[in-house]
Design a protein around this motif. Structure first.
Motif, PDB file in Angstrom:
ATOM      1  N   SER A 114       0.852  -1.195   0.000  1.00 52.78           N
ATOM      2  CA  SER A 114       0.000   0.000   0.000  1.00 52.78           C
ATOM      3  C   SER A 114       0.885   1.241   0.000  1.00 52.78           C
ATOM      4  O   SER A 114       1.911   1.284   0.683  1.00 52.78           O
ATOM      5  CB  SER A 114      -0.905   0.026   1.230  1.00 52.78           C
ATOM      6  OG  SER A 114      -1.635   1.249   1.232  1.00 52.78           O
ATOM      7  N   ASN A 115       0.443   2.239  -0.752  1.00 54.59           N
ATOM      8  CA  ASN A 115       1.123   3.535  -0.788  1.00 54.59           C
ATOM      9  C   ASN A 115       0.495   4.486   0.244  1.00 54.59           C
ATOM     10  O   ASN A 115       0.648   5.703   0.159  1.00 54.59           O
ATOM     11  CB  ASN A 115       1.008   4.121  -2.210  1.00 54.59           C
ATOM     12  CG  ASN A 115       1.718   5.457  -2.374  1.00 54.59           C
ATOM     13  OD1 ASN A 115       2.886   5.592  -2.039  1.00 54.59           O
ATOM     14  ND2 ASN A 115       1.012   6.457  -2.879  1.00 54.59           N
ATOM     15  N   THR A 116      -0.215   3.931   1.226  1.00 57.36           N
ATOM     16  CA  THR A 116      -0.878   4.797   2.210  1.00 57.36           C
ATOM     17  C   THR A 116       0.077   5.808   2.823  1.00 57.36           C
ATOM     18  O   THR A 116       1.244   5.502   3.070  1.00 57.36           O
ATOM     19  CB  THR A 116      -1.533   3.974   3.344  1.00 57.36           C
ATOM     20  OG1 THR A 116      -2.070   4.886   4.307  1.00 57.36           O
ATOM     21  CG2 THR A 116      -0.552   3.046   4.053  1.00 57.36           C
ATOM     22  N   SER A 117      -0.450   7.006   3.093  1.00 59.61           N
ATOM     23  CA  SER A 117       0.352   8.083   3.682  1.00 59.61           C
ATOM     24  C   SER A 117       0.403   7.999   5.189  1.00 59.61           C
ATOM     25  O   SER A 117       1.226   8.659   5.812  1.00 59.61           O
ATOM     26  CB  SER A 117      -0.272   9.436   3.356  1.00 59.61           C
ATOM     27  OG  SER A 117      -0.394   9.624   1.998  1.00 59.61           O
ATOM     28  N   SER A 118      -0.527   7.260   5.785  1.00 54.86           N
ATOM     29  CA  SER A 118      -0.605   7.338   7.249  1.00 54.86           C
ATOM     30  C   SER A 118      -1.282   6.158   7.925  1.00 54.86           C
ATOM     31  O   SER A 118      -1.149   5.976   9.126  1.00 54.86           O
ATOM     32  CB  SER A 118      -1.362   8.611   7.645  1.00 54.86           C
ATOM     33  OG  SER A 118      -2.697   8.561   7.151  1.00 54.86           O
ATOM     34  N   ILE A 119      -2.013   5.356   7.162  1.00 60.19           N
ATOM     35  CA  ILE A 119      -2.828   4.304   7.799  1.00 60.19           C
ATOM     36  C   ILE A 119      -1.968   3.102   8.183  1.00 60.19           C
ATOM     37  O   ILE A 119      -1.000   2.766   7.503  1.00 60.19           O
ATOM     38  CB  ILE A 119      -3.966   3.874   6.838  1.00 60.19           C
ATOM     39  CG1 ILE A 119      -4.898   5.057   6.554  1.00 60.19           C
ATOM     40  CG2 ILE A 119      -4.769   2.721   7.415  1.00 60.19           C
ATOM     41  CD1 ILE A 119      -5.964   4.791   5.515  1.00 60.19           C
ATOM     42  N   SER A 120      -2.356   2.438   9.266  1.00 64.25           N
ATOM     43  CA  SER A 120      -1.609   1.278   9.776  1.00 64.25           C
ATOM     44  C   SER A 120      -1.540   0.158   8.733  1.00 64.25           C
ATOM     45  O   SER A 120      -2.569  -0.315   8.242  1.00 64.25           O
ATOM     46  CB  SER A 120      -2.302   0.767  11.047  1.00 64.25           C
ATOM     47  OG  SER A 120      -1.921  -0.563  11.293  1.00 64.25           O
ATOM     48  N   ILE A 121      -0.316  -0.277   8.434  1.00 64.26           N
ATOM     49  CA  ILE A 121      -0.102  -1.379   7.492  1.00 64.26           C
ATOM     50  C   ILE A 121      -0.693  -2.667   8.081  1.00 64.26           C
ATOM     51  O   ILE A 121      -1.314  -3.464   7.370  1.00 64.26           O
ATOM     52  CB  ILE A 121       1.417  -1.544   7.219  1.00 64.26           C
ATOM     53  CG1 ILE A 121       1.974  -0.287   6.534  1.00 64.26           C
ATOM     54  CG2 ILE A 121       1.724  -2.794   6.396  1.00 64.26           C
ATOM     55  CD1 ILE A 121       1.315   0.093   5.222  1.00 64.26           C
ATOM     56  N   THR A 122      -0.534  -2.844   9.381  1.00 62.37           N
ATOM     57  CA  THR A 122      -1.072  -4.036  10.050  1.00 62.37           C
ATOM     58  C   THR A 122      -2.600  -4.080   9.914  1.00 62.37           C
ATOM     59  O   THR A 122      -3.178  -5.144   9.671  1.00 62.37           O
ATOM     60  CB  THR A 122      -0.680  -4.027  11.548  1.00 62.37           C
ATOM     61  OG1 THR A 122       0.723  -3.813  11.633  1.00 62.37           O
ATOM     62  CG2 THR A 122      -1.047  -5.329  12.228  1.00 62.37           C
ATOM     63  N   ALA A 123      -3.227  -2.912  10.062  1.00 62.89           N
ATOM     64  CA  ALA A 123      -4.696  -2.863   9.969  1.00 62.89           C
ATOM     65  C   ALA A 123      -5.161  -3.211   8.556  1.00 62.89           C
ATOM     66  O   ALA A 123      -6.137  -3.950   8.381  1.00 62.89           O
ATOM     67  CB  ALA A 123      -5.200  -1.475  10.365  1.00 62.89           C
ATOM     68  N   ILE A 124      -4.475  -2.731   7.536  1.00 58.06           N
ATOM     69  CA  ILE A 124      -4.901  -3.043   6.156  1.00 58.06           C
ATOM     70  C   ILE A 124      -4.607  -4.518   5.864  1.00 58.06           C
ATOM     71  O   ILE A 124      -5.427  -5.224   5.287  1.00 58.06           O
ATOM     72  CB  ILE A 124      -4.195  -2.151   5.109  1.00 58.06           C
ATOM     73  CG1 ILE A 124      -4.265  -0.664   5.479  1.00 58.06           C
ATOM     74  CG2 ILE A 124      -4.833  -2.354   3.722  1.00 58.06           C
ATOM     75  CD1 ILE A 124      -3.415   0.242   4.570  1.00 58.06           C
ATOM     76  N   ALA A 125      -3.424  -4.976   6.309  1.00 55.82           N
ATOM     77  CA  ALA A 125      -3.018  -6.365   6.045  1.00 55.82           C
ATOM     78  C   ALA A 125      -3.994  -7.374   6.642  1.00 55.82           C
ATOM     79  O   ALA A 125      -4.133  -8.494   6.137  1.00 55.82           O
ATOM     80  CB  ALA A 125      -1.618  -6.604   6.597  1.00 55.82           C
TER      81      ALA A 125
END
Ligand code: NAI
Length: 282
Positions: A114-125
């Motif tokens: 993800s190229n997210t600017s701020s969101i938790s990688i763990t939460a998306i994963a």
């Protein structure tokens, strides 16, 4: 690594896709409807034509890039991708639903980033069954030019995934910095609150937009003022990052400027809508 799918053909997705294509990867750009995907392809051609007219690229170079890029609305083209980089809007629920779908479509070895600017990688994963193959690959705007890629590990990201993405960033001419998961990571934890402060200075009448930007350019030696930078990033993106910083930390110092929220509600998002703190319509 041969085939890369980029989700979202907006400001970031298109530039990220172009960066990969320029280095010879087969790239698919996927967006949600025909009008958006056609506009994205038209923006690519317009941008490349501008480089050709300035002598920075020749027609053969342009063709080499466009030949490597496919524009589609069909997510199934991700089935045989080696990597998917998501650059859709900055919203956890949307990102989770995209990755839940990709997790079913993609082959088991595909790395999801993800190229997210701020969101938790763990939460998306958590929306996938492969959190070890899930990572943050955070480019900066404009991604064709900016050297930095923050490589962000979620709680379950494997060393192998991290190594592959770090090496890929180097292969496309970027400088990766490994970052542990934290709201805003490194750059946006510092940068976006600065843009937010500039917004508050404007709202409280301390100086004009031009005055604030001139002061920061000359006084802090920044190449671009904070308000012009907010317009470049997109005020909707800035607001989403401020809201994440605020909700994740609970710290009132990250409260979004009322002016920023008001401008987003009015659709004054910056360059992408033609108007933000400054007017780009002329
Ligand atoms: P944007 O608004 O320019 O583009 C987002 C694109 O995603 C739009 O074309 C939209 O139609 C598309 N989209 C929405 N849902 C989708 C879906 N389900 N499938 C495919 N496409 C979908 O936004 P921007 O600025 O490109 O931001 C994208 C991501 O990159 C966000 O997570 C943002 O935080 C991040 N980012 C933004 C930076 C910036 O300076 N704008 C810098 C670095 C990261």
């Amino acid at each position: 690594m041969k085939k890369i799918v980029v989700i979202g053909g907006g400001t970031m997705g298109l530039d990220i896709a172009q960066t990969f294509a320029k280095k010879g990867y087969d790239v698919v750009v996927r967006d949600i409807n025909d009008a958006i995907i056609q506009a994205s392809e038209a923006r690519l051609n317009k941008g490349l034509d501008k480089l050709v007219s300035k002598g920075k690229l020749d027609e053969a170079g342009k063709k080499a890039i466009t030949d490597k890029m496919t524009f589609t609305t069909d997510l199934n083209l991700a089935a045989d991708a080696d990597l998917v980089v998501e650059a859709a809007i900055e919203n956890l629920d949307i990102k989770k639903s995209i990755f839940a779908e990709l997790d079913k479509i993609c082959k088991p070895e595909t790395i999801l980033a993800s190229n997210t600017s701020s969101i938790s990688i763990t939460a998306i994963a958590a929306a996938t069954q492969r959190p070890d193959k899930f990572i943050g690959m955070h480019f900066f705007n404009p991604a064709t030019v900016m050297k930095l890629v923050e490589v962000i590990r979620g709680a379950h990201t494997s060393d192998e995934t991290c190594k592959t993405i770090t090496e890929l960033a180097v292969a496309i001419g970027k400088e990766p910095v490994e970052v542990n998961e934290a709201p805003g990571f490194v750059v946006n934890k510092i940068l976006i609150p600065m843009i937010n402060e500039a917004c508050d200075l404007l709202y409280t009448g301390v100086a004009s937009a031009e005055g604030i930007d001139t002061a920061m350019k000359l006084g802090a030696n920044h190449p671009m003022g904070p308000l012009a930078l907010g317009d470049l990033v997109g005020l909707d993106v800035c607001l989403a990052i401020m809201d994440t910083l605020y909700h994740e930390t609970g710290d009132p110092k990250y409260r979004a400027s009322l002016l920023m929220r008001k401008m987003v509600r009015a659709g004054k998002l910056g360059r992408k809508t033609g108007i933000g703190f400054f007017d780009y319509r002329k």
